[in-house]
Design a protein around this motif. Structure first.
Motif, PDB file in Angstrom:
ATOM      1  N   MET A  56      25.643  -8.055   0.678  1.00 19.40           N
ATOM      2  CA  MET A  56      24.690  -8.927   0.003  1.00 19.40           C
ATOM      3  C   MET A  56      24.228 -10.050   0.932  1.00 19.40           C
ATOM      4  O   MET A  56      23.072 -10.447   0.907  1.00 19.40           O
ATOM      5  N   ARG A  57      25.140 -10.557   1.761  1.00 24.17           N
ATOM      6  CA  ARG A  57      24.799 -11.647   2.670  1.00 24.17           C
ATOM      7  C   ARG A  57      23.718 -11.235   3.662  1.00 24.17           C
ATOM      8  O   ARG A  57      22.826 -12.020   3.991  1.00 24.17           O
ATOM      9  N   ALA A  58      23.774  -9.993   4.142  1.00 21.87           N
ATOM     10  CA  ALA A  58      22.795  -9.510   5.109  1.00 21.87           C
ATOM     11  C   ALA A  58      21.392  -9.535   4.515  1.00 21.87           C
ATOM     12  O   ALA A  58      20.423  -9.848   5.214  1.00 21.87           O
ATOM     13  N   ARG A  59      21.275  -9.231   3.232  1.00 21.31           N
ATOM     14  CA  ARG A  59      19.960  -9.281   2.574  1.00 21.31           C
ATOM     15  C   ARG A  59      19.334 -10.660   2.710  1.00 21.31           C
ATOM     16  O   ARG A  59      18.147 -10.790   2.989  1.00 21.31           O
ATOM     17  N   TRP A  60      20.144 -11.668   2.477  1.00 19.83           N
ATOM     18  CA  TRP A  60      19.627 -13.044   2.530  1.00 19.83           C
ATOM     19  C   TRP A  60      19.278 -13.449   3.945  1.00 19.83           C
ATOM     20  O   TRP A  60      18.290 -14.143   4.179  1.00 19.83           O
ATOM     21  N   ILE A  61      20.078 -13.019   4.897  1.00 24.06           N
ATOM     22  CA  ILE A  61      19.798 -13.349   6.302  1.00 24.06           C
ATOM     23  C   ILE A  61      18.503 -12.677   6.747  1.00 24.06           C
ATOM     24  O   ILE A  61      17.635 -13.321   7.348  1.00 24.06           O
ATOM     25  N   ILE A  62      18.353 -11.391   6.449  1.00 23.17           N
ATOM     26  CA  ILE A  62      17.129 -10.672   6.827  1.00 23.17           C
ATOM     27  C   ILE A  62      15.929 -11.306   6.139  1.00 23.17           C
ATOM     28  O   ILE A  62      14.875 -11.519   6.757  1.00 23.17           O
ATOM     29  N   THR A  63      16.070 -11.632   4.865  1.00 26.44           N
ATOM     30  CA  THR A  63      14.967 -12.256   4.125  1.00 26.44           C
ATOM     31  C   THR A  63      14.620 -13.625   4.702  1.00 26.44           C
ATOM     32  O   THR A  63      13.442 -13.963   4.855  1.00 26.44           O
ATOM     33  N   ALA A  64      15.631 -14.410   5.043  1.00 24.62           N
ATOM     34  CA  ALA A  64      15.383 -15.750   5.605  1.00 24.62           C
ATOM     35  C   ALA A  64      14.691 -15.671   6.960  1.00 24.62           C
ATOM     36  O   ALA A  64      13.738 -16.415   7.226  1.00 24.62           O
ATOM     37  N   VAL A  65      15.146 -14.760   7.815  1.00 18.67           N
ATOM     38  CA  VAL A  65      14.510 -14.597   9.127  1.00 18.67           C
ATOM     39  C   VAL A  65      13.070 -14.112   8.945  1.00 18.67           C
ATOM     40  O   VAL A  65      12.138 -14.618   9.587  1.00 18.67           O
ATOM     41  N   SER A  66      12.882 -13.168   8.050  1.00 20.14           N
ATOM     42  CA  SER A  66      11.539 -12.653   7.781  1.00 20.14           C
ATOM     43  C   SER A  66      10.618 -13.758   7.273  1.00 20.14           C
ATOM     44  O   SER A  66       9.487 -13.904   7.740  1.00 20.14           O
ATOM     45  N   ALA A  67      11.108 -14.548   6.332  1.00 21.31           N
ATOM     46  CA  ALA A  67      10.294 -15.643   5.781  1.00 21.31           C
ATOM     47  C   ALA A  67       9.976 -16.680   6.847  1.00 21.31           C
ATOM     48  O   ALA A  67       8.849 -17.193   6.913  1.00 21.31           O
ATOM     49  N   ALA A  68      10.956 -16.989   7.694  1.00 27.03           N
ATOM     50  CA  ALA A  68      10.723 -17.968   8.764  1.00 27.03           C
ATOM     51  C   ALA A  68       9.628 -17.483   9.708  1.00 27.03           C
ATOM     52  O   ALA A  68       8.745 -18.251  10.100  1.00 27.03           O
ATOM     53  N   LEU A  69       9.673 -16.213  10.064  1.00 24.61           N
ATOM     54  CA  LEU A  69       8.641 -15.665  10.949  1.00 24.61           C
ATOM     55  C   LEU A  69       7.288 -15.606  10.241  1.00 24.61           C
ATOM     56  O   LEU A  69       6.258 -15.914  10.829  1.00 24.61           O
ATOM     57  N   PHE A  70       7.289 -15.222   8.967  1.00 23.25           N
ATOM     58  CA  PHE A  70       6.044 -15.120   8.206  1.00 23.25           C
ATOM     59  C   PHE A  70       5.369 -16.488   8.086  1.00 23.25           C
ATOM     60  O   PHE A  70       4.191 -16.646   8.392  1.00 23.25           O
ATOM     61  N   PHE A  71       6.135 -17.459   7.652  1.00 28.02           N
ATOM     62  CA  PHE A  71       5.558 -18.785   7.457  1.00 28.02           C
ATOM     63  C   PHE A  71       5.403 -19.545   8.767  1.00 28.02           C
ATOM     64  O   PHE A  71       4.569 -20.431   8.866  1.00 28.02           O
ATOM     65  N   GLY A  72       6.202 -19.192   9.765  1.00 27.21           N
ATOM     66  CA  GLY A  72       6.114 -19.863  11.062  1.00 27.21           C
ATOM     67  C   GLY A  72       4.744 -19.735  11.690  1.00 27.21           C
ATOM     68  O   GLY A  72       4.184 -20.705  12.187  1.00 27.21           O
ATOM     69  N   GLY A  73       4.182 -18.536  11.659  1.00 23.11           N
ATOM     70  CA  GLY A  73       2.846 -18.339  12.209  1.00 23.11           C
ATOM     71  C   GLY A  73       1.812 -19.151  11.456  1.00 23.11           C
ATOM     72  O   GLY A  73       0.882 -19.705  12.044  1.00 23.11           O
ATOM     73  N   SER A  74       1.990 -19.256  10.154  1.00 24.31           N
ATOM     74  CA  SER A  74       1.050 -20.022   9.337  1.00 24.31           C
ATOM     75  C   SER A  74       1.204 -21.524   9.575  1.00 24.31           C
ATOM     76  O   SER A  74       0.230 -22.269   9.505  1.00 24.31           O
ATOM     77  N   LEU A  75       2.425 -21.950   9.815  1.00 22.46           N
ATOM     78  CA  LEU A  75       2.659 -23.381  10.028  1.00 22.46           C
ATOM     79  C   LEU A  75       2.173 -23.836  11.393  1.00 22.46           C
ATOM     80  O   LEU A  75       1.814 -24.994  11.575  1.00 22.46           O
ATOM     81  N   LEU A  76       2.190 -22.925  12.359  1.00 19.75           N
ATOM     82  CA  LEU A  76       1.776 -23.280  13.710  1.00 19.75           C
ATOM     83  C   LEU A  76       0.269 -23.492  13.813  1.00 19.75           C
ATOM     84  O   LEU A  76      -0.199 -24.212  14.677  1.00 19.75           O
ATOM     85  N   THR A  77      -0.458 -22.844  12.955  1.00 18.96           N
ATOM     86  CA  THR A  77      -1.913 -22.927  13.020  1.00 18.96           C
ATOM     87  C   THR A  77      -2.511 -22.521  11.682  1.00 18.96           C
ATOM     88  O   THR A  77      -1.814 -22.031  10.813  1.00 18.96           O
ATOM     89  N   SER A  78      -3.783 -22.702  11.559  1.00 22.47           N
ATOM     90  CA  SER A  78      -4.452 -22.337  10.324  1.00 22.47           C
ATOM     91  C   SER A  78      -5.729 -21.572  10.629  1.00 22.47           C
ATOM     92  O   SER A  78      -6.515 -21.985  11.479  1.00 22.47           O
ATOM     93  N   LEU A  79      -5.915 -20.495   9.905  1.00 25.56           N
ATOM     94  CA  LEU A  79      -7.157 -19.741  10.056  1.00 25.56           C
ATOM     95  C   LEU A  79      -8.317 -20.476   9.375  1.00 25.56           C
ATOM     96  O   LEU A  79      -9.436 -19.999   9.382  1.00 25.56           O
TER      97      LEU A  79
END
Length: 157
Positions: A1-24
């Protein structure tokens, strides 16, 4: 169960990271000429959110279906590379004003998705099928970026 949260957290960080770095919504990007048929641009963030959720679920399935002795670190690295390339599209296009750079990273991410879908299939067909939205949208997004280059040659690449 812990791995699910880690994968989800890393995925969310990468997803939102690109959006936070710049804006279309950057004026330069908004002023680019677009093809007349692109009337659904407002839906693109929802498409990418759906694609990202599919990739995250696929990664979780692959992790959970593998044994502790043979964890698929290389595959998860490829998932991460796909996510990283996808999330740097906007910063490359907007911050560096490089549609060509965006086309390259988008095309490379799509290529990795095709490879991953093939490699993941023996582990889980469901995880492999979850690549379908990206496999369909990736070439379209790359083509659309190429079209933006063609329509905006006077602005630079």
């Amino acid at each position: 169960m812990r791995a699910r949260w880690i994968i989800t957290a890393v995925s969310a960080a990468l997803f939102f990271g690109g959006s936070l770095l710049t804006s279309l919504r950057d004026p330069w990007f908004q002023n680019l000429q677009r093809p007349d048929w692109l009337t659904f641009e407002f839906l693109i963030p929802f498409v990418w959110t759906f694609i990202w959720i599919c990739l995250t679920i696929s990664a979780i399935i692959v992790w959970e279906r593998s044994s502790k002795q043979s964890r698929p670190w290389l595959l998860l690295g490829m998932y991460a590379a796909t996510a990283l390339l996808t999330s740097v599209y906007s910063p490359i296009v907007v911050e560096f004003r490089s549609l060509t750079g965006g086309m390259i990273v988008g095309g490379l991410a799509t290529l990795i998705v095709y490879i991953l879908a093939f490699l993941v299939k023996p582990i889980s067909q469901k995880a492999s099928w979850l690549f379908l939205p990206y496999a369909l949208w990736g070439p379209f997004g790359t083509y659309l970026t190429w079209l933006l280059i063609q329509l905006n040659q006077d602005i630079g690449r």
